[in-house]
Scaffold this active site. Structure first.
Site, short mmCIF file in Angstrom:
data_model
loop_
_atom_site.label_atom_id
_atom_site.label_comp_id
_atom_site.label_asym_id
_atom_site.label_seq_id
_atom_site.Cartn_x
_atom_site.Cartn_y
_atom_site.Cartn_z
N ASP A 225 0.82 -1.23 0.00
CA ASP A 225 0.00 0.00 0.00
C ASP A 225 0.85 1.27 0.00
OD1 ASP A 225 1.06 -0.03 2.52
OD2 ASP A 225 -0.86 -0.10 3.58
N GLY A 226 2.17 1.11 -0.09
CA GLY A 226 3.04 2.28 -0.18
C GLY A 226 3.67 2.69 1.14
N GLU A 227 3.18 2.11 2.26
CA GLU A 227 3.76 2.49 3.55
C GLU A 227 5.20 1.97 3.66
OE1 GLU A 227 0.98 0.95 6.40
OE2 GLU A 227 -0.42 2.61 6.10
N LYS B 270 13.91 43.67 6.89
CA LYS B 270 13.07 42.82 6.03
C LYS B 270 11.64 42.80 6.54
CE LYS B 270 12.64 37.89 5.71
NZ LYS B 270 13.31 36.58 5.54
N ASP C 183 22.46 33.63 6.09
CA ASP C 183 21.13 33.36 6.66
C ASP C 183 21.12 31.96 7.26
OD1 ASP C 183 18.56 33.98 7.36
OD2 ASP C 183 17.83 34.30 5.32
C1 R5P Z 1 13.47 34.03 7.93
O1 R5P Z 1 13.39 34.79 8.89
C2 R5P Z 1 14.63 33.14 7.70
O2 R5P Z 1 15.74 33.54 8.45
C3 R5P Z 1 15.00 33.07 6.24
O3 R5P Z 1 15.41 34.36 5.81
C4 R5P Z 1 13.85 32.64 5.39
O4 R5P Z 1 13.16 31.60 6.01
C5 R5P Z 1 14.33 32.22 4.03
O5 R5P Z 1 13.24 31.78 3.29
P1 R5P Z 1 13.13 32.04 1.74
O6 R5P Z 1 14.35 31.47 1.10
O7 R5P Z 1 11.87 31.29 1.35
O8 R5P Z 1 12.99 33.50 1.52
#
Ligand code: R5P
Length: 281
Positions: free
Chosen positions: A33-35, A182, A209
């Site tokens: 069943d895919g599990e 941002k 980031d």
């Molecule tokens: C948000 O606060 C995170 O630190 C990243 O900047 C964010 O999650 C990056 O997501 P995306 O690449 O979708 O912009």
């Protein structure tokens, strides 16, 4: 013994090399069943599961690995190099779940402790019902950068990532740190970035980031920088998710190179977080 999730096999192997633990071979098949049907060879007294929960399937596999481990080992440690749903750490509007909490509770049921890497919110550890600790993979990213960066500027795409940018700058040993303002519309996902105050002209810039997911944040940052006469622009992140067309967006925005860790095993992965995990085990 280290039990690798399907999405974390390279990191699990790197960790086994660091700690000298044996690496279990996990066989994966499916029922009709895919599990998922998984089995592994013998598990010893201490089981360390290494599994980034990159998908719903990966979550299921983790619960299965924990069940195997908890039947045989005296201590079960769950390493979540990347914790899926970790960014849904609050109900963004009425009627939504706190998904991170729901996932954390499920993971807590069959483990003695949890270790995660650079979570979006450090407070995420409080969602678990067992001891949880996070380690930071950001400083390792400095190793991937060229040694000849010109007056490097380490820029965070928002104020929340400034500690990460600073950690990479400190590990690099040279440069300045700043951040963009941002704002993101939670309904449309649209991002607006206001330029940082530091003059980036003629300098190499490292945008730092925790994660590149859709690439919207990073590509907006690069586009903003490209309106000034900057030098090379590098993108570094701990979790190189690079969902959908993120890679293309970054190329079109004018990125020089992208570097990430092996919390998510991608083509841009250049550095392993195994040493910082090993230290915390
Ligand atoms: C948000 O606060 C995170 O630190 C990243 O900047 C964010 O999650 C990056 O997501 P995306 O690449 O979708 O912009």
């Amino acid at each position: 013994m280290i039990l690798p999730g399907a999405a974390s096999q390279s990191l699990a192997a790197a960790l086994a090399a660091e700690t000298n633990d044996a690496l279990a071979v996990v066989e994966r098949t499916r029922f009709a069943d895919g599990e998922f049907k998984i089995r592994t060879d013998s598990v010893d007294d201490r089981a360390i599961i290494v599994a980034s929960t990159v998908s719903s399937d990966a979550h299921i596999e983790l619960l299965q690995l924990q069940d195997i481990a908890s039947q045989h080992a005296e201590e079960v440690v769950t390493v979540l190099p990347y914790m899926g749903y970790g960014r849904q750490d609050e109900a963004f509007s009425a009627g939504e779940p706190v998904s991170a909490r729901a996932i954390a509770r499920a993971i807590s049921t069959s483990t003695d402790r949890v270790l995660t890497v650079t979570p979006h919110e450090p407070d995420i550890c409080e969602c678990f019902d067992v001891p949880c600790e996070s380690v930071d993979g950001a400083p390792l990213l400095a190793d991937s950068l060229p040694e000849n960066l010109s007056e490097p500027l380490f820029l965070a795409p928002d104020e929340g990532a400034i500690d990460l940018a600073d950690a990479v700058r400190t590990a690099y040993g040279n440069g300045e740190t700043d951040y963009f303002e941002k704002t993101r519309d939670h309904d449309t996902g649209e991002i607006e970035l206001s330029p940082s105050e530091t003059d980036a002209a003629d300098r190499d810039v490292v945008v730092t980031d925790d994660i590149i997911a859709t690439g919207s944040t990073m590509s907006k940052a690069i586009e903003r920088l490209r309106t000034q006469d900057v030098g090379r622009v590098f993108a570094v992140c701990v979790h190189p998710m690079l969902a959908a067309n993120a890679r293309t967006k970054l190329e079109k925005a004018g990125i020089e190179a992208i570097y990430g860790t092996d919390t998510l095993e991608r083509s841009v992965t250049t550095v392993s977080v195994a040493p910082v995990i090993a230290d915390a085990l």
